[in-house]
Design an enzyme around this catalytic site. Structure first.
Site, PDB file in Angstrom:
ATOM      1  N   ASN A 341      46.318 -43.213 -35.557  1.00  0.00           N
ATOM      2  CA  ASN A 341      46.676 -42.238 -34.525  1.00  0.00           C
ATOM      3  C   ASN A 341      46.870 -40.834 -35.099  1.00  0.00           C
ATOM      4  O   ASN A 341      47.676 -40.050 -34.607  1.00  0.00           O
ATOM      5  CB  ASN A 341      47.929 -42.687 -33.763  1.00  0.00           C
ATOM      6  CG  ASN A 341      49.079 -43.071 -34.692  1.00  0.00           C
ATOM      7  OD1 ASN A 341      48.978 -42.994 -35.914  1.00  0.00           O
ATOM      8  ND2 ASN A 341      50.198 -43.493 -34.112  1.00  0.00           N
ATOM      9  N   ASP A 342      46.106 -40.503 -36.127  1.00  0.00           N
ATOM     10  CA  ASP A 342      46.186 -39.195 -36.778  1.00  0.00           C
ATOM     11  C   ASP A 342      45.462 -38.142 -35.946  1.00  0.00           C
ATOM     12  O   ASP A 342      44.286 -38.294 -35.627  1.00  0.00           O
ATOM     13  CB  ASP A 342      45.559 -39.288 -38.173  1.00  0.00           C
ATOM     14  CG  ASP A 342      45.930 -38.142 -39.087  1.00  0.00           C
ATOM     15  OD1 ASP A 342      46.224 -37.052 -38.577  1.00  0.00           O
ATOM     16  OD2 ASP A 342      45.925 -38.349 -40.319  1.00  0.00           O
ATOM     17  N   ARG A 343      46.160 -37.051 -35.596  1.00  0.00           N
ATOM     18  CA  ARG A 343      45.564 -35.959 -34.827  1.00  0.00           C
ATOM     19  C   ARG A 343      45.182 -34.781 -35.711  1.00  0.00           C
ATOM     20  O   ARG A 343      44.598 -33.812 -35.218  1.00  0.00           O
ATOM     21  CB  ARG A 343      46.543 -35.475 -33.745  1.00  0.00           C
ATOM     22  CG  ARG A 343      47.141 -36.573 -32.879  1.00  0.00           C
ATOM     23  CD  ARG A 343      46.122 -37.268 -32.008  1.00  0.00           C
ATOM     24  NE  ARG A 343      46.739 -38.325 -31.215  1.00  0.00           N
ATOM     25  CZ  ARG A 343      46.082 -39.102 -30.362  1.00  0.00           C
ATOM     26  NH1 ARG A 343      44.788 -38.926 -30.202  1.00  0.00           N
ATOM     27  NH2 ARG A 343      46.709 -40.038 -29.681  1.00  0.00           N
TER      28      ARG A 343
END
Length: 395
Positions: A341-343
């Site tokens: 879930n890295d933005r």
């Protein structure tokens, strides 16, 4: 009150000084900040820094072969305090304390572990950060450099670290590891000094692409728009630093570095005493949290240093024709650690990087770090990967 405490406990890494409880079989040992005087340094871009200084800390001992050293490189808003209790038994613990220390995955009973502040460090007002950058006094003028400080790249960070390692007597690195911007430094190490680096562990990052480069420009834009910035000339007595622009820049970074699951903790509710349905100036709780946290962090940061750090990130691998050409130089084994879930560095970019490493024949494995914090999982939630890191060091 319980919700507020839970949310505050999530503040970490890219915004506030990170303090995470140590994990492991033994109590963490105190560490002391040390200062390395690197002397005159000519940057890769041709500029000169007359008196180069960085802070660092170490744990463990270098063996007779001088090849049991591990270098930890820090993230955008971090400094060298990656492990140990700074200053004494009651001091704060390092951000990767869960995996570095006596008996931990990166075992300081076996390895000589070094972590250093980068040049142009964001935390220059902090007495526990030692760095040369735009806020440093220029010996030729007696005034802070400001924008006369030479542009530095990620490779410049590596070259100053190399001088530090030479000073400490290190011949070979068993591992270079870091999260986010620290991962970029680790990758630069693998390309710049392939014969010296046995293993690389880049955490929550992939090679900078045009999308990242543009986001970095978005990060810094509020500082340049703040009238108090004055083209970087705000250090003189009586002038106000561009705190509003810096706070807005940090607010953007903070939100991007977290995930939707984290935001659910604050929900859609108004801030205490506010009613956004009736007053356009009233705030939602998440807006106020971001404002308050970013404003507090801006007071302990330097705006010009933020801009120089952005440019150093944008200049990642700038001395190579392509990331593939840089990766081809590496002789190391790789353990790549993304989070789903890295933005900031989306996982699809990490997958592309892993494929590139495999295409050029590098031994590479992947171990995912999980959690609700998005990008910050790679700072706050590394403990569960201890066995995998231990096995990687044994390969």
């Amino acid at each position: 009150m319980k919700l507020r405490l839970t949310v505050l406990a999530l503040a970490a890494a890219l915004l506030l000084p990170a303090v995470f409880p140590g994990q492991g079989p033994r109590a963490q040992e105190p560490v002391q900040k040390q200062v390395f005087e690197a002397g005159s340094y000519r940057t890769r871009g041709g500029g000169t820094i007359a008196n180069t200084r960085v802070g660092y800390q170490t744990a463990g001992r270098l063996n007779e072969a001088r090849d049991n050293a591990i270098l930890i490189t820090h993230f955008f808003s971090g400094n060298s305090h990656a492990f140990g209790r700074l200053g004494g038994p009651q001091g704060p613990v390092g951000y990767w304390d869960a995996i570095i220390g006596p008996g931990r995955a990166i075992d300081t009973d076996r390895y000589f572990v070094i972590s250093s502040d980068t040049l142009v460090n964001l935390n220059v007002p902090d007495p526990n950060t030692v760095t040369t950058g735009p806020a440093t006094l220029d010996s030729a003028t007696g005034r802070p450099y400001g924008l006369t400080f030479p542009v530095v790249s990620m490779r410049d960070f590596v070259e100053v670290q190399k001088r530090l390692l030479d000073h400490l007597g290190v011949r070979r690195l068993a591992l270079v590891a870091g999260g986010s911007m620290g991962a970029l430094q680790a990758m630069e190490w693998a390309a710049a000094y392939p014969e010296m680096v046995a293993r690389v562990m880049p955490v929550i990052a992939h090679d900078i692409d045009p999308w990242n480069l543009a986001w970095l420009d978005v990060w810094e834009a509020p500082i340049r728009m703040d009238p108090n910035w004055r083209q970087g000339d705000y250090y003189a007595q009586g002038r106000q630093p561009p705190l509003a622009g810096l706070a807005e820049a940090l607010r953007i970074v903070t939100l991007q570095s977290r995930d939707r699951q984290w935001a659910r903790g604050l929900g859609m509710r108004p801030a205490e005493g506010n009613d956004p349905a009736r007053n356009l100036l009233d705030r939602f709780a998440i807006e106020k949290w971001l404002d308050d946290a970013a404003t507090a962090r801006a007071r302990t940061s330097d705006a010009n240093s933020f801009l120089y750090l952005v440019r150093a990130n944008q200049l990642f691998f700038n001395e190579y024709d392509s990331p593939e050409a840089a990766f081809r130089r590496s002789q190391a084994r790789w353990l790549v650690v993304p989070t789903a879930n890295d933005r900031v560095f989306p996982i699809e970019g990490v997958r592309e990087m892993v494929e590139t490493l495999r295409r050029v024949g590098r031994p590479v494995a992947v171990a995912e770090v999980a959690g609700p914090l998005g990008h910050l999982n790679g700072v706050a939630n590394m403990g569960p990967l201890s066995d995998r890191i231990r096995a990687f060091l044994a390969e």
